[in-house]
Motif scaffolding. Structure first.
Motif, PDB file in Angstrom:
ATOM      1  N   ALA A   4       0.813  -1.220   0.000  1.00  0.00           N
ATOM      2  CA  ALA A   4       0.000   0.000   0.000  1.00  0.00           C
ATOM      3  C   ALA A   4       0.847   1.271   0.000  1.00  0.00           C
ATOM      4  O   ALA A   4       0.311   2.369  -0.136  1.00  0.00           O
ATOM      5  N   THR A   5       2.156   1.150   0.178  1.00  0.00           N
ATOM      6  CA  THR A   5       3.023   2.328   0.194  1.00  0.00           C
ATOM      7  C   THR A   5       4.019   2.276  -0.965  1.00  0.00           C
ATOM      8  O   THR A   5       4.396   1.194  -1.424  1.00  0.00           O
ATOM      9  N   PRO A   6       4.473   3.436  -1.427  1.00  0.00           N
ATOM     10  CA  PRO A   6       5.437   3.462  -2.531  1.00  0.00           C
ATOM     11  C   PRO A   6       6.903   3.324  -2.083  1.00  0.00           C
ATOM     12  O   PRO A   6       7.806   3.340  -2.916  1.00  0.00           O
ATOM     13  N   THR A   7       7.151   3.196  -0.793  1.00  0.00           N
ATOM     14  CA  THR A   7       8.529   3.105  -0.279  1.00  0.00           C
ATOM     15  C   THR A   7       9.237   1.917  -0.925  1.00  0.00           C
ATOM     16  O   THR A   7       8.717   0.807  -0.941  1.00  0.00           O
ATOM     17  N   ASN A   8      10.442   2.175  -1.479  1.00  0.00           N
ATOM     18  CA  ASN A   8      11.170   1.064  -2.110  1.00  0.00           C
ATOM     19  C   ASN A   8      12.600   0.908  -1.594  1.00  0.00           C
ATOM     20  O   ASN A   8      13.350   0.101  -2.121  1.00  0.00           O
ATOM     21  N   TRP A   9      12.963   1.647  -0.573  1.00  0.00           N
ATOM     22  CA  TRP A   9      14.263   1.419   0.077  1.00  0.00           C
ATOM     23  C   TRP A   9      14.267   2.050   1.466  1.00  0.00           C
ATOM     24  O   TRP A   9      13.555   3.009   1.725  1.00  0.00           O
ATOM     25  N   ILE A  10      15.081   1.459   2.344  1.00  0.00           N
ATOM     26  CA  ILE A  10      15.332   2.033   3.662  1.00  0.00           C
ATOM     27  C   ILE A  10      16.811   1.869   3.984  1.00  0.00           C
ATOM     28  O   ILE A  10      17.462   0.936   3.502  1.00  0.00           O
ATOM     29  N   LEU A  11      17.322   2.794   4.756  1.00  0.00           N
ATOM     30  CA  LEU A  11      18.717   2.735   5.193  1.00  0.00           C
ATOM     31  C   LEU A  11      18.789   2.859   6.714  1.00  0.00           C
ATOM     32  O   LEU A  11      18.023   3.604   7.320  1.00  0.00           O
ATOM     33  N   PHE A  12      19.744   2.119   7.286  1.00  0.00           N
ATOM     34  CA  PHE A  12      20.029   2.183   8.715  1.00  0.00           C
ATOM     35  C   PHE A  12      21.483   2.592   8.888  1.00  0.00           C
ATOM     36  O   PHE A  12      22.326   2.325   8.034  1.00  0.00           O
ATOM     37  N   LYS A  13      21.764   3.227  10.021  1.00  0.00           N
ATOM     38  CA  LYS A  13      23.136   3.553  10.408  1.00  0.00           C
ATOM     39  C   LYS A  13      23.333   3.116  11.847  1.00  0.00           C
ATOM     40  O   LYS A  13      22.373   2.850  12.564  1.00  0.00           O
ATOM     41  N   ILE A  14      24.580   3.078  12.268  1.00  0.00           N
ATOM     42  CA  ILE A  14      24.929   2.706  13.637  1.00  0.00           C
ATOM     43  C   ILE A  14      25.241   3.982  14.410  1.00  0.00           C
ATOM     44  O   ILE A  14      26.057   4.791  13.971  1.00  0.00           O
ATOM     45  N   SER A  15      24.598   4.148  15.566  1.00  0.00           N
ATOM     46  CA  SER A  15      24.869   5.336  16.393  1.00  0.00           C
ATOM     47  C   SER A  15      26.190   5.140  17.133  1.00  0.00           C
ATOM     48  O   SER A  15      26.745   4.038  17.181  1.00  0.00           O
ATOM     49  N   SER A  16      26.670   6.204  17.754  1.00  0.00           N
ATOM     50  CA  SER A  16      27.924   6.127  18.509  1.00  0.00           C
ATOM     51  C   SER A  16      27.798   5.209  19.720  1.00  0.00           C
ATOM     52  O   SER A  16      28.796   4.748  20.255  1.00  0.00           O
ATOM     53  N   SER A  17      26.570   4.938  20.156  1.00  0.00           N
ATOM     54  CA  SER A  17      26.370   4.035  21.300  1.00  0.00           C
ATOM     55  C   SER A  17      26.031   2.606  20.856  1.00  0.00           C
ATOM     56  O   SER A  17      25.422   1.844  21.601  1.00  0.00           O
ATOM     57  N   ASN A  18      26.431   2.241  19.643  1.00  0.00           N
ATOM     58  CA  ASN A  18      26.225   0.897  19.080  1.00  0.00           C
ATOM     59  C   ASN A  18      24.766   0.475  19.021  1.00  0.00           C
ATOM     60  O   ASN A  18      24.417  -0.658  19.322  1.00  0.00           O
ATOM     61  N   CYS A  19      23.909   1.398  18.626  1.00  0.00           N
ATOM     62  CA  CYS A  19      22.489   1.108  18.423  1.00  0.00           C
ATOM     63  C   CYS A  19      22.165   1.297  16.941  1.00  0.00           C
ATOM     64  O   CYS A  19      22.617   2.261  16.324  1.00  0.00           O
ATOM     65  N   LEU A  20      21.395   0.380  16.400  1.00  0.00           N
ATOM     66  CA  LEU A  20      20.941   0.516  15.027  1.00  0.00           C
ATOM     67  C   LEU A  20      19.850   1.573  14.985  1.00  0.00           C
ATOM     68  O   LEU A  20      18.953   1.576  15.822  1.00  0.00           O
ATOM     69  N   GLN A  21      19.949   2.475  14.013  1.00  0.00           N
ATOM     70  CA  GLN A  21      18.968   3.550  13.887  1.00  0.00           C
ATOM     71  C   GLN A  21      18.457   3.633  12.459  1.00  0.00           C
ATOM     72  O   GLN A  21      19.237   3.479  11.508  1.00  0.00           O
ATOM     73  N   HIS A  22      17.156   3.901  12.342  1.00  0.00           N
ATOM     74  CA  HIS A  22      16.593   4.178  11.021  1.00  0.00           C
ATOM     75  C   HIS A  22      17.181   5.511  10.573  1.00  0.00           C
ATOM     76  O   HIS A  22      17.151   6.493  11.308  1.00  0.00           O
ATOM     77  N   PHE A  23      17.751   5.536   9.374  1.00  0.00           N
ATOM     78  CA  PHE A  23      18.375   6.749   8.852  1.00  0.00           C
ATOM     79  C   PHE A  23      17.458   7.435   7.842  1.00  0.00           C
ATOM     80  O   PHE A  23      17.065   8.574   8.024  1.00  0.00           O
TER      81      PHE A  23
END
Length: 151
Positions: free
Chosen positions: A32-51
């Motif tokens: 139902a959504t047009p989203t076709n990519w997502i990216l994540f990065k690692i924070s300085s405190s070793n947590c995965l974050q949606h970028f």
């Protein structure tokens, strides 16, 4: 003869503290959504974050990358009109060896939460990370001809 004991160790990456990760994955996988990519990065405190997330296919996806960071993502492509999801990573050229090593350690933790159909091996440089590179890789993974694959 002494046997080698190897214990499975945690990567040390927290993949559950950012609620936006689950939201982004749900959005990407929804027809139902047009989203076709997502990216994540690692924070300085070793947590995965949606970028970032996007709807602009390869061009928008590629503009979001640089050689100063580590990126993990998922892309949605259509193969014969059916949605397929592929893990993708990019480790910037300008990172130290230690950070590059950590990235490879984190990759399996990140990709374990994405439930994708396969993984696109990262190229050695950003200039090699072309749409053609991605489509050729997906073509080999899926067994489909490149002409049947679209964003």
């Amino acid at each position: 003869k002494k046997e080698l004991y190897t214990a499975k160790r945690s990567s040390g990456l927290d993949t559950s503290s950012d609620p936006k990760i689950a939201e982004a994955l749900h959005d990407l996988k929804s027809d139902a959504t047009p989203t076709n990519w997502i990216l994540f990065k690692i924070s300085s405190s070793n947590c995965l974050q949606h970028f970032l997330s996007g709807t602009g296919g390869y061009i928008e996806f590629n503009k979001s990358l640089n050689d100063e960071d580590i990126y993990f993502g998922v892309i949605r492509v259509l193969i014969s009109e059916k949605s397929k999801f592929y893990n993708i990573s990019y480790i910037g050229d300008n990172l130290s060896g230690l950070k590059k090593g950590k990235a490879s350690m984190y990759k399996s933790a990140v990709f374990s939460i994405t439930d994708a159909h396969g993984e696109i091996a990262p190229p050695s440089s950003l200039s090699e990370f072309t749409e053609d590179y991605i489509l050729n890789f997906i073509s080999r993974l899926s067994g489909s001809t490149k002409s049947l694959i679209s964003w």
